[in-house]
Design a protein around this motif. Structure first.
Motif, PDB file in Angstrom:
ATOM      1  N   ASN A 117      53.456  51.749  37.190  1.00  0.00           N
ATOM      2  CA  ASN A 117      52.702  50.910  38.113  1.00  0.00           C
ATOM      3  C   ASN A 117      53.609  49.967  38.893  1.00  0.00           C
ATOM      4  N   SER A 118      53.329  49.830  40.164  1.00  0.00           N
ATOM      5  CA  SER A 118      54.022  48.881  41.033  1.00  0.00           C
ATOM      6  C   SER A 118      53.193  48.708  42.298  1.00  0.00           C
ATOM      7  N   ARG A 119      53.221  47.490  42.860  1.00  0.00           N
ATOM      8  CA  ARG A 119      52.449  47.238  44.077  1.00  0.00           C
ATOM      9  C   ARG A 119      53.035  47.958  45.275  1.00  0.00           C
ATOM     10  N   PHE A 120      54.334  48.245  45.230  1.00  0.00           N
ATOM     11  CA  PHE A 120      55.006  48.884  46.349  1.00  0.00           C
ATOM     12  C   PHE A 120      55.686  50.160  45.862  1.00  0.00           C
ATOM     13  N   LEU A 121      56.219  50.930  46.797  1.00  0.00           N
ATOM     14  CA  LEU A 121      56.911  52.174  46.458  1.00  0.00           C
ATOM     15  C   LEU A 121      58.386  51.871  46.206  1.00  0.00           C
ATOM     16  N   ARG A 130      39.892  57.775  36.363  1.00  0.00           N
ATOM     17  CA  ARG A 130      39.519  56.915  35.236  1.00  0.00           C
ATOM     18  C   ARG A 130      39.494  55.445  35.651  1.00  0.00           C
ATOM     19  N   LEU A 131      40.468  55.030  36.462  1.00  0.00           N
ATOM     20  CA  LEU A 131      40.502  53.638  36.915  1.00  0.00           C
ATOM     21  C   LEU A 131      39.296  53.298  37.794  1.00  0.00           C
ATOM     22  N   VAL A 132      38.865  54.256  38.595  1.00  0.00           N
ATOM     23  CA  VAL A 132      37.692  54.022  39.442  1.00  0.00           C
ATOM     24  C   VAL A 132      36.475  53.714  38.582  1.00  0.00           C
ATOM     25  N   GLN A 133      36.299  54.451  37.490  1.00  0.00           N
ATOM     26  CA  GLN A 133      35.173  54.191  36.598  1.00  0.00           C
ATOM     27  C   GLN A 133      35.255  52.804  35.984  1.00  0.00           C
ATOM     28  N   VAL A 134      36.475  52.405  35.608  1.00  0.00           N
ATOM     29  CA  VAL A 134      36.651  51.060  35.038  1.00  0.00           C
ATOM     30  C   VAL A 134      36.290  49.992  36.067  1.00  0.00           C
ATOM     31  N   LEU A 135      36.746  50.166  37.305  1.00  0.00           N
ATOM     32  CA  LEU A 135      36.464  49.178  38.343  1.00  0.00           C
ATOM     33  C   LEU A 135      34.976  49.116  38.683  1.00  0.00           C
ATOM     34  N   ILE A 172      39.807  41.695  46.299  1.00  0.00           N
ATOM     35  CA  ILE A 172      39.900  41.016  45.006  1.00  0.00           C
ATOM     36  C   ILE A 172      40.261  39.546  45.211  1.00  0.00           C
ATOM     37  N   GLN A 173      41.118  39.251  46.161  1.00  0.00           N
ATOM     38  CA  GLN A 173      41.435  37.859  46.472  1.00  0.00           C
ATOM     39  C   GLN A 173      40.189  37.105  46.931  1.00  0.00           C
ATOM     40  N   GLU A 174      39.372  37.763  47.746  1.00  0.00           N
ATOM     41  CA  GLU A 174      38.142  37.121  48.212  1.00  0.00           C
ATOM     42  C   GLU A 174      37.168  36.892  47.054  1.00  0.00           C
ATOM     43  N   LEU A 175      37.065  37.839  46.153  1.00  0.00           N
ATOM     44  CA  LEU A 175      36.213  37.652  44.983  1.00  0.00           C
ATOM     45  C   LEU A 175      36.668  36.445  44.164  1.00  0.00           C
ATOM     46  N   HIS A 176      37.971  36.331  43.988  1.00  0.00           N
ATOM     47  CA  HIS A 176      38.511  35.213  43.210  1.00  0.00           C
ATOM     48  C   HIS A 176      38.211  33.886  43.898  1.00  0.00           C
ATOM     49  N   ARG A 177      38.276  33.864  45.224  1.00  0.00           N
ATOM     50  CA  ARG A 177      37.971  32.632  45.959  1.00  0.00           C
ATOM     51  C   ARG A 177      36.508  32.219  45.756  1.00  0.00           C
ATOM     52  N   GLU A 215      44.380  43.524  38.036  1.00  0.00           N
ATOM     53  CA  GLU A 215      45.432  44.283  37.342  1.00  0.00           C
ATOM     54  C   GLU A 215      45.277  45.776  37.575  1.00  0.00           C
ATOM     55  N   GLN A 216      44.036  46.256  37.581  1.00  0.00           N
ATOM     56  CA  GLN A 216      43.816  47.684  37.778  1.00  0.00           C
ATOM     57  C   GLN A 216      44.001  48.093  39.243  1.00  0.00           C
ATOM     58  N   VAL A 217      43.566  47.230  40.166  1.00  0.00           N
ATOM     59  CA  VAL A 217      43.680  47.570  41.591  1.00  0.00           C
ATOM     60  C   VAL A 217      45.141  47.711  41.992  1.00  0.00           C
TER      61      VAL A 217
END
Length: 302
Positions: free
Chosen positions: A37-41, A156-161, A261-266, A296-298
């Motif tokens: 996992n990493s946010r970037f390539l 699988r991650l889609v189901q978790v989200l 997700i940032q907007e949800l947190h706000r 974390e999952q996104v």
């Protein structure tokens, strides 16, 4: 996203077609891909120095196929474990004899080639010319396998989200009816305080009782406006609707989900800051926990 894949490919035969059987002593290209996992390539290529010329092509292949993840590519050549030596071809032996004759002419004291040296030279000359094609073919196969592995994990991650989204909707539904109850309790509190103040002031203050009651109601109304979270809950539900739509549509949604997700947190933070009751504070904390789990999952999704 995490994933693993590997592929092994032999160089094509000298005539251009793939050999039906493995020639003895022939090399093969082995490509291994690991992704975490990493946010970037982030690409890391491990390969023999003699194959470094293929690095630009391999990087281009990976960047065209992947958008996120820390990806490690390991490239190696494998000698077939047939236990047999290559069969020297007449043109190889003729070329080697010419070279040995030239060396002997200029260096009379040079030792003649041994059988082992001749076979080693024949083995290298058989595998080297077209190994590049095998490397790229194996890399494409490994990338396809890695994409399949990441797709399975993504499902699988889609189901978790989606489960987290449903949980947040439930929390928002629980928070909505609490607000009128909080306002009503606060209004009752104001009235009790004003009545207590009137009782202490005595009969002289009875003439202003109606005015004081109106002021108490105005204070309660201003308080209700100040703690109103209806807009925050509406925006939170709208963000959840968009997240659900993106997850169901598929494709490259990682960056857009990061923003949502940032907007949800706000919105959850605002709900907590306006909270005037323990129940709303508890709901706000649970929302933040669920949103952090989603964050974390996104970051793992491409």
């Amino acid at each position: 996203m995490t994933g693993y894949a590997q592929a092994v490919c032999e160089p094509p035969a000298a005539g251009g077609d793939e050999a039906p059987a493995r020639p003895a002593g022939r090399a093969a290209a082995a490509v291994e891909l690991r992704s975490v996992n990493s946010r970037f390539l982030d690409l890391a290529l491990r390969m023999p120095d003699e194959l470094r010329g293929l690095e630009p092509g391999l990087r281009e292949l990976l960047t065209q196929s992947l958008r996120r993840g820390k990806v490690e590519l390991r490239l190696s050549t494998q000698q077939q474990a047939d236990g047999a030596w290559p069969q020297p071809q007449p043109e190889q032996l003729l070329r080697l004899a010419q070279l040995e004759s030239t060396v002997a002419t200029w260096l009379p004291r040079a030792q003649p080639l041994s059988v082992n040296e001749v076979l080693q030279w024949c083995r290298g000359s058989q595998t080297a010319p077209r190994l590049d094609e095998a490397v790229m073919h194996a890399a494409r196969q490994a990338v396809d396998g890695l994409l399949e592995a990441r797709a399975r994990e993504g499902a699988r991650l889609v189901q978790v989200l989606l489960e987290r989204c449903a949980h947040l909707r439930t929390l928002a539904t629980q928070a909505a009816p609490l607000l009128p109850q909080v306002v009503q309790r606060q209004q009752q509190r104001f009235l009790e305080r004003w009545n207590e103040a009137l009782g202490q002031a005595g009969a002289a203050a009875s003439l202003t009782a109606t005015q004081l009651a109106e002021r108490a109601l105005n204070e309660a109304a201003a308080y209700a406006i100040r703690i109103d979270v209806a807009e925050e809950l509406a925006r939170l539900n709208a963000h959840l609707d968009e997240i659900t739509r993106l997850l169901q549509a598929g494709g490259e949604v990682g960056k857009r989900l990061d923003f949502l997700i940032q907007e949800l947190h706000r919105e959850a933070n605002t709900l907590g800051s306006k909270s005037a009751a323990l129940e709303l504070t508890t709901i706000s904390v649970e929302m933040k926990v669920a949103i952090e789990q989603m964050r974390e999952q996104v970051q793992n999704l491409e």
